[in-house]
Design a protein around this motif. Structure first.
Motif, PDB file in Angstrom:
ATOM      1  N   THR A 182       0.835  -1.200   0.000  1.00 16.44           N
ATOM      2  CA  THR A 182       0.000   0.000   0.000  1.00 16.44           C
ATOM      3  C   THR A 182       0.868   1.248   0.000  1.00 16.44           C
ATOM      4  O   THR A 182       0.562   2.257  -0.643  1.00 16.44           O
ATOM      5  CB  THR A 182      -0.938  -0.007   1.228  1.00 16.44           C
ATOM      6  OG1 THR A 182      -1.631  -1.248   1.256  1.00 16.44           O
ATOM      7  CG2 THR A 182      -1.951   1.129   1.150  1.00 16.44           C
TER       8      THR A 182
ATOM      9  N   PHE B 234      -5.111  -3.679  -6.855  1.00 14.46           N
ATOM     10  CA  PHE B 234      -5.525  -2.286  -6.671  1.00 14.46           C
ATOM     11  C   PHE B 234      -6.478  -1.924  -7.795  1.00 14.46           C
ATOM     12  O   PHE B 234      -6.108  -1.995  -8.970  1.00 14.46           O
ATOM     13  CB  PHE B 234      -4.307  -1.365  -6.688  1.00 14.46           C
ATOM     14  CG  PHE B 234      -3.283  -1.711  -5.641  1.00 14.46           C
ATOM     15  CD1 PHE B 234      -3.379  -1.205  -4.348  1.00 14.46           C
ATOM     16  CD2 PHE B 234      -2.235  -2.569  -5.948  1.00 14.46           C
ATOM     17  CE1 PHE B 234      -2.442  -1.544  -3.380  1.00 14.46           C
ATOM     18  CE2 PHE B 234      -1.294  -2.913  -4.984  1.00 14.46           C
ATOM     19  CZ  PHE B 234      -1.400  -2.397  -3.692  1.00 14.46           C
TER      20      PHE B 234
ATOM     21  N   MET C  85      -8.856  -2.598  -2.630  1.00 10.46           N
ATOM     22  CA  MET C  85      -7.791  -3.601  -2.633  1.00 10.46           C
ATOM     23  C   MET C  85      -8.280  -5.017  -2.369  1.00 10.46           C
ATOM     24  O   MET C  85      -9.316  -5.242  -1.743  1.00 10.46           O
ATOM     25  CB  MET C  85      -6.741  -3.246  -1.561  1.00 10.46           C
ATOM     26  CG  MET C  85      -5.965  -1.975  -1.861  1.00 10.46           C
ATOM     27  SD  MET C  85      -4.887  -1.499  -0.488  1.00 10.46           S
ATOM     28  CE  MET C  85      -3.902  -2.982  -0.275  1.00 10.46           C
TER      29      MET C  85
END
Length: 565
Positions: A113, A161, A433
């Motif tokens: 992330t 993503f 996600m």
RNA sequence: CGGGGCGUGGCGCAGCCUGGUAGCGCGCUUGCCUUGGGCGCAAGAGGUCCGCGGUUCGAAUCCGCGCGCCCCGACCA
């Protein structure tokens, strides 16, 4: 490879600490050696196997457009403090010489992330799927069963993503498809099951599990295709008949009768006619749970319903304060000051027996809805004999090893860590996600669990360290030695992965070792048959032995190896 | 974290209760022998008896405190 020159330390006897079949076999077959609890060295054979497994994973991940990264295991505390996971007690934490807090990654949501938020700017860059195959570290309270629960282990973890939920659905489905191909190619028997996402997880998750005796998970599954982890599984209880008609509440004396078993004996009613009353303190507030007498509470369902993991059973004093009675005589009737949750199996029931909230007293004819009001939720654990919620047939309960877990994380990390991109309207939008893991060691362990007998393993060819073991029964016989040497060279030329047992051991020793180490085929060259210009091909899994003429051997062997390649 | 078990050559174990020379099987080394399912004979090497402290003339053995490993349970992002 010539056995005489490689390190395969097989053991005749089983080290005392090994209990699980895969643990025993991998030790005996010389694949692994233990370093400490939950920490193992992978020797030559294990490493060959792992390279094959990771190669399969790599190919299938690449096929769905995933990109392989390699990230550090060593992480600064800040990253984990930001996501809120620094407090996890399975996280290995320590300080460097400068006094800075560091940890060893147990997964890589934070790092991935972190990269995503600093590099992804626009929806036009999406979707992305990033993965790595790397060591993970977890300070497990109880490592166990050889490679099944480790403190350091290899994991393929990928992260998707997307701009929105529809994109996530697609990335998730790609992973599900890839996982089916991976586990099929690895030759495992496996199930794809609905799973519990955990307190910090997203909304949807499922697991790939391999049925095996040493597994830690229980899976409920049905012929119709329904399959779920027991933490999550739902079921219908087989129907129960209550007495006909109606009757008023009726207290009766039950001196010394405290447990469900006591009451079953005392009242001569079945446990399914009783109501079990459990008191919990949830974030300092009392919550009372009602279950059928023969059912038990699923703590994961309960926690999931409460939305918190902060709960504990009430102490006897707390229960007394709430009910005005001691444990053993608690019930829902007239109860005030607590949230009352009843399991769905109590819905529509009547004239049951419950504690009276007076010591040594119970109530007859308790009827949910009439005598107390509760919220109804599915909070019980599926039991043997329960029926499928989809089709009504009986569910099977199976022990299984969790091989992989796929999660729709949603915005849990992107929001806490501020990972956003600009959408088509020019607005900041948090990344959506997914996270997807596979335990590499567990694939090998599960294969050993599923494919062994008293003599050893027979691993699926795709993940076995070698395709063939070529056994020269007697190396002192020149004809045997020459013929075996020639076959060895032919196999190498044909790109068959062969382990040539050229040791000057007695045949018995060689056969025992060959049976043990999990290679799917054995070609045996011996003094008698070599005179007829033949050798044997032994299929380890079926134990079928076949004599083949030397000049045809390679062709026949090639055909046997072909189907699973 | 609760319950149980174990810790003695590389592996499997006995010895500990009842204190006094550290033993057995397998494996390992050497020689002979044997060669289609862990062969036989002989000679060897190999041990801080988990650690520390205590009791004792003397501790693998008794006592105390630790540590490690396994199993059951709890837990498992």
């Amino acid at each position: 490879m010539r056995w005489s020159q490689v390190f395969i330390p097989t053991l005749r006897e089983v080290p005392a600490e090994a209990e699980a079949a895969s643990h025993r076999l991998l030790l005996r077959a010389g694949y692994i050696r233990q370093v400490s609890a939950g920490i193992f060295a992978s020797l030559f054979l294990a490493q060959r196997s792992f390279l094959k497994i990771t190669q399969i994973i790599r190919e299938e991940m690449n096929r769905i457009g995933a990109q392989e990264f390699y990230l550090p295991a060593l992480n600064p505390a800040e990253l984990w403090q930001e996501s809120g996971r620094w407090s996890a007690d399975v996280l290995f934490k320590f300080k460097d010489r400068g006094g800075h807090d560091l940890c060893l990654g147990m997964t890589h949501e934070e790092e991935m992330t972190n990269i995503a938020r600093s590099e992804l700017r626009s929806y036009k860059q999406l979707p992305q799927i990033w993965y790595q195959i790397q060591e993970k570290f977890r300070d497990e309270p109880r490592p166990k069963s050889g490679l099944l629960r480790l403190r350091q282990f290899m994991m393929k973890d990928s992260y998707s993503f997307d701009l929105d939920d529809a994109g996530l659905d697609l990335s998730y489905q790609k992973h599900v498809d890839a996982y089916h191909r991976i586990f099929t190619r690895c030759g495992l028997k496996y199930l794809h099951v609905e799973a519990y996402s955990g307190m910090m997880g997203g909304r949807v998750s499922s697991e790939f599990t391999a049925p095996a005796e040493s597994g830690e998970d229980w899976i409920a599954s049905c012929e119709c295709g329904y399959a779920a982890n027991l933490e999550k599984a739902e079921s219908k209880a087989p129907p129960v008949s209550d007495p006909p008609g109606d009757a008023p509440l009726e207290p009766f004396s039950t001196p010394g009768q405290k447990t469900i078993d006591d009451l079953v004996r005392f009242t001569r009613e079945g446990p399914e006619r009783l109501i079990k009353t459990l008191d919990y303190i949830v974030e300092s507030k009392p919550v009372v749970v009602l279950l059928r007498g023969d059912h038990s509470l699923s703590e994961t369902k309960f926690a999931s319903l409460l939305g918190t993991g902060t709960y504990r059973p009430a102490t006897p004093d707390e229960a007394f304060a709430l009910h005005g009675a001691h444990l053993g005589s608690l019930g829902p009737v007239g109860l005030k000051g607590a949230r009352l949750i009843a399991d769905r199996a109590l819905e529509g029931r009547k004239l049951m027996i419950a504690g009276a909230n007076r010591d040594d007293t119970h109530l007859r004819n308790v009827t949910p809805g009439r005598d107390f009001a509760a919220e109804y939720h599915d909070v019980r654990e599926v039991a043997a004999g329960d029926l499928c919620i989809r089709c009504g047939r009986p569910l099977r309960l199976t022990k299984a090893v969790e091989l992989g877990h796929v999660f729709k994380l949603g915005r849990r990390y992107s929001e806490t860590m501020h990972a956003t991109v600009l959408n088509a309207q020019g607005q900041e939008s948090p990344l959506v996600m997914g996270s997807y893991g596979i335990g590499v060691e567990r694939i090998l362990s599960a294969a050993a669990e599923q494919n062994h007998d008293a003599d050893g393993m027979f691993l699926p060819r795709a993940i076995a360290p070698f395709d063939v073991i070529l056994t020269a029964a007697n190396m002192d016989d020149a004809r045997v030695r020459d013929a075996a040497g020639e076959l060895y060279q032919q196999m190498l030329d044909a790109s068959i992965e062969v382990l040539f047992d050229d040791r000057s051991e007695r045949p018995g020793v060689k056969f025992k070792d060959a049976d043990l180490i999990g290679v799917p085929f054995r070609v045996t060259v011996g003094s008698k048959k070599i005179q007829q210009e033949t050798a044997e091909i032994f299929d380890r899994s079926t134990r079928q032995n076949q004599d083949v003429r030397l000049q045809e051997l390679l062709g026949v062997l090639g055909k046997k190896l072909a189907p699973s390649s």
